[in-house]
Each structure stands twice: as structure tokens, then as C-alpha cells.
Scaffold this active site. Structure first.
Site, PDB file in Angstrom:
ATOM      1  NE  ARG A  70      47.054 -36.713  28.393  1.00 41.68           N
ATOM      2  CZ  ARG A  70      48.162 -36.976  27.758  1.00 41.68           C
ATOM      3  NH1 ARG A  70      49.258 -36.337  28.048  1.00 41.68           N
ATOM      4  NH2 ARG A  70      48.183 -37.869  26.798  1.00 41.68           N
ATOM      5  CB  THR A  71      41.384 -35.050  32.475  1.00 46.28           C
ATOM      6  OG1 THR A  71      42.054 -34.304  31.456  1.00 46.28           O
ATOM      7  CG2 THR A  71      40.587 -34.095  33.351  1.00 46.28           C
ATOM      8  CE  LYS A  98      20.115 -51.293  34.118  1.00 45.90           C
ATOM      9  NZ  LYS A  98      20.098 -51.518  35.568  1.00 45.90           N
ATOM     10  NE  ARG A 120      37.242 -34.805  29.748  1.00 41.74           N
ATOM     11  CZ  ARG A 120      38.475 -34.894  29.257  1.00 41.74           C
ATOM     12  NH1 ARG A 120      38.786 -35.879  28.423  1.00 41.74           N
ATOM     13  NH2 ARG A 120      39.392 -34.015  29.604  1.00 41.74           N
ATOM     14  CG  HIS A 148      39.884 -29.298  29.847  1.00 43.66           C
ATOM     15  ND1 HIS A 148      39.865 -29.647  31.181  1.00 43.66           N
ATOM     16  CD2 HIS A 148      40.545 -30.298  29.205  1.00 43.66           C
ATOM     17  CE1 HIS A 148      40.495 -30.810  31.329  1.00 43.66           C
ATOM     18  NE2 HIS A 148      40.904 -31.216  30.144  1.00 43.66           N
TER      19      HIS A 148
HETATM   20  C1  NCD Z   1      42.265 -32.265  26.140  1.00 43.21           C
HETATM   21  C2  NCD Z   1      40.757 -32.448  26.154  1.00 43.21           C
HETATM   22  O1  NCD Z   1      40.255 -33.521  26.457  1.00 43.21           O
HETATM   23  O2  NCD Z   1      40.119 -31.470  25.855  1.00 43.21           O
HETATM   24  N1  NCD Z   1      43.005 -33.284  26.696  1.00 43.21           N
HETATM   25  C3  NCD Z   1      43.172 -33.350  28.018  1.00 43.21           C
HETATM   26  O3  NCD Z   1      42.281 -33.108  28.801  1.00 43.21           O
HETATM   27  N2  NCD Z   1      44.415 -33.649  28.438  1.00 43.21           N
HETATM   28  C4  NCD Z   1      42.762 -31.918  24.819  1.00 43.21           C
HETATM   29  C5  NCD Z   1      42.584 -32.914  23.736  1.00 43.21           C
HETATM   30  O4  NCD Z   1      41.843 -33.896  23.831  1.00 43.21           O
HETATM   31  O5  NCD Z   1      43.197 -32.685  22.698  1.00 43.21           O
END
Ligand code: NCD
Length: 326
Positions: A70-71, A98, A120, A148
Site C-alpha cells: 500500500r505505501t 553487484k 523504504r 513511518h
Molecule cells: C506498516 C509498515 O510497513 O510499517 N504497513 C504499512 O506501511 N501500511 C505496518 C506493518 O507492516 O504492519
């Protein structure tokens, strides 16, 4: 570029940062500035406005070194709705395999003209490291167990949208606090806007020093379920857990799972949030996840406008402008 503003200010001028790295460093005014900008984008979306031209000619890179559904999708769509070009980069199949360093990889992408990077990474501090080495704006999309920020912002936006304010609300973050970057961003953001925050979970999943952040601690959901305005049910991060943090999944669900019976004892207008993905039947039963108190899908919808707002405000700082976003 990195200084904040007094907590009272919240107009677009309140945003002066080049990067979005975490909610810990933001003032209440800066957080409110993002929320208000997101509300404006939501209004425009609902009014049927098509794409906005704000990021026309700008390239946004999605650098995801950890899985995400989703992110990543939400950031990508947000950039596209602002007319940016987007480039997706994933660690597997890249020069990282590499032996190219993380910083060199980002510098290479930057050299192609990418001026905003959504990052990320499983290591806490990775986006902060990039921010020191790049001229591009860095947006933290989750760094290990640290922060986050856009998830914290969309959670707070969703609560504010439902309740009109954050000030004076009691919000419980339930579950795996130890491994949760979402919990940390929520703790900083909610408290700055005047909420009371309770973290609730097994002692093994709550860091001992968490009270130093100003939160209250409970080890029993039953003890707090009737006094909270919002419950944010964090996913048990099975992939991050290296030891046995609780005896069994059914024991966890029994003590911390949100179910019909607990909902009956909660406030009549309690809001149920979850960052997703959810483990149905563990943190939450399907009937509660899909029921009338749940705002889980509103959170997903709001994630888009929060990310549009972050990209927009960072871009305004880059261009030194207050140009209109049509
Ligand atoms: C979260 C994450 O990746 O930290 N999810 C997200 O970004 N929607 C929370 C999770 O993974 O539980």
C-alpha cells in the site's frame, strides 16, 4: 531548510523543510500544515478535479528496499496525480546485488534527474543518511523499526477527519510496539497535537523506556478498552520477531485482539484503525475489521492525499515558490 516553526503557525509558510524524515522533529504547526494541505487535496479530489500540475516535469523515485504494497502504490499514485514522472526501484535485480552501495545507487538515480526520493529500508536511519548525501528531497516511507511518518500522518488525518480535532482524545496503540515504526510516528504526532496516548501490549513487545516518550502503558486491553476514543491495532510483525514474544497466536488474540465482545464495552463512537496489512483473527476479528467503527479503508484513501501533500510541500520548498497547484 531544516528548521521548524513555532507550534502555533500552520499555513503553507509553516513548511520549510527539504525532507520528510520523521514526526519526532516536526512541530505541531508543521504537522497541521500537512494535514490541512491533505484536506485541500481531498476536497479537490472529491470535487472531481483531475490531475494537478504541481509536479509536472519532476521525477519522483520510489526506492523500496523492503516489501510494500500500500505505501508504494499510494506514493506512486500520489506523484502521478500531481503530474510527476515516477521511477520504481527495487533492490532485487539492481546493481545493489553487484555490490553497489546504497548511497551510490541513490546518487546514480539522482544523476538521472530524480529530484524527490521516497525511501523504504530495513535499517533505521537509512533515509536520514541519504538526506545528508543527496540534493534530492528524501521522504521516509518506513525505516526499520524507527519511523513511518506518512503512515502516522494518515492515521492522525483520519482521526481528525472523524472527530474534528486531536486535542483531548485518548488513543491506544495496541500490540507489537517494540517492532512498530507506525507506533513511534503515531506517538510523536498524536502527542504534539494534544492527544493522550496509551500503548498496550504484552510486556515483551513494549520497550521498557517507552514511558520516557510521554505515553502511558497498559498490559491488558480489557483494562483500557472502555476509556479510549480510538484504537490503532498494530500488526504482529512476525517477520521481525526473532524470539518467542508471546506463548501462542490464540493467546495473543485472546488478550489483545479486538472482537465483538470488547467492542460492546468500548465507547459508542470508538474508532478502530489499523495500518495494514492486518492479520485477520489475530489483532482484529473480521466482523470488527469490516464493521461500522472501522476506518481502515478510510486510512488507505487518506494515505493518497497525505502523500500528495508531502510531495507538494517539499516541492514548494525546492522551488522556493508559493505557486498555485493547478
Ligand atoms: C506498516 C509498515 O510497513 O510499517 N504497513 C504499512 O506501511 N501500511 C505496518 C506493518 O507492516 O504492519
Amino acid at each position: 531548510m531544516t528548521s521548524g516553526t513555532a507550534s502555533g503557525e500552520s499555513g503553507p509558510a509553516a513548511w520549510t523543510r527539504a525532507h520528510l524524515l520523521g514526526l519526532e522533529e516536526l512541530s505541531a504547526g508543521e504537522i497541521t500544515c500537512i494535514l490541512d494541505q491533505a484536506a485541500e487535496f481531498k476536497r479537490l479530489n472529491e470535487a472531481g478535479e483531475g490531475k494537478l500540475a504541481t509536479l509536472s516535469g519532476v521525477a519522483v523515485g520510489n526506492l523500496f528496499f523492503e516489501p510494500s504494497t500500500r505505501t508504494k502504490t499510494s506514493f506512486s499514485l500520489a506523484a502521478k496525480r500531481l503530474s510527476a514522472d515516477t521511477v520504481d526501484f527495487t533492490a532485487s535485480g539492481s546493481s545493489l546485488s553487484k555490490g553497489e552501495s546504497f548511497i551510490d545507487t541513490a546518487l546514480t538515480i539522482q544523476a538521472m534527474g530524480v529530484s524527490m526520493m521516497v525511501v523504504r529500508h530495513s535499517s533505521p536511519g537509512a533515509p536520514q543518511l541519504l538526506a545528508r548525501h543527496l540534493s534530492a528531497s528524501v521522504l521516509n516511507a518506513g525505516d526499520g523499526t524507527h519511523e513511518h511518518p506518512t503512515q502516522g500522518l494518515l492515521d492522525i488525518f483520519t482521526i481528525r477527519e472523524q472527530r474534528g480535532t486531536i486535542e483531548g482524545l485518548t488513543v491506544a496503540l495496541v500490540g507489537d510496539i517494540l517492532h512498530s515504526r507506525v507506533a513511534r510516528s503515531n506517538i510523536w504526532g498524536l502527542q504534539k497535537l494534544g492527544a493522550r496516548v496509551i500503548v498496550c501490549g504484552p510486556a515483551t513487545l513494549i520497550p521498557p523506556q517507552i514511558r520516557e516518550l510521554g505515553v502511558e502503558v497498559s498490559h491488558f486491553l480489557d483494562e483500557i478498552v472502555d476509556e479510549v476514543d480510538c484504537l490503532n491495532l498494530l500488526r504482529v510483525q512476525f517477520e521481525r520477531q526473532r524470539g518467542a514474544f508471546f506463548p501462542s497466536i490464540s493467546e495473543y488474540a485472546h488478550l489483545y485482539g479486538m472482537n465483538r465482545e470488547r467492542l460492546r464495552r468500548a465507547k459508542q463512537d470508538v474508532l478502530i484503525l489499523a495500518p495494514g496489512p492486518i492479520n485477520r483473527g489475530v489483532e482484529i476479528t473480521p466482523d470488527v475489521a469490516d464493521g461500522g467503527h472501522s476506518v481502515i479503508l478510510n486510512q488507505v484513501t487518506n494515505g493518497l492525499v497525505i502523500r500528495m501533500a508531502c510531495l507538494h510541500l517539499l516541492h514548494l520548498v525546492r522551488t522556493g515558490g508559493g505557486e498555485s497547484h493547478r
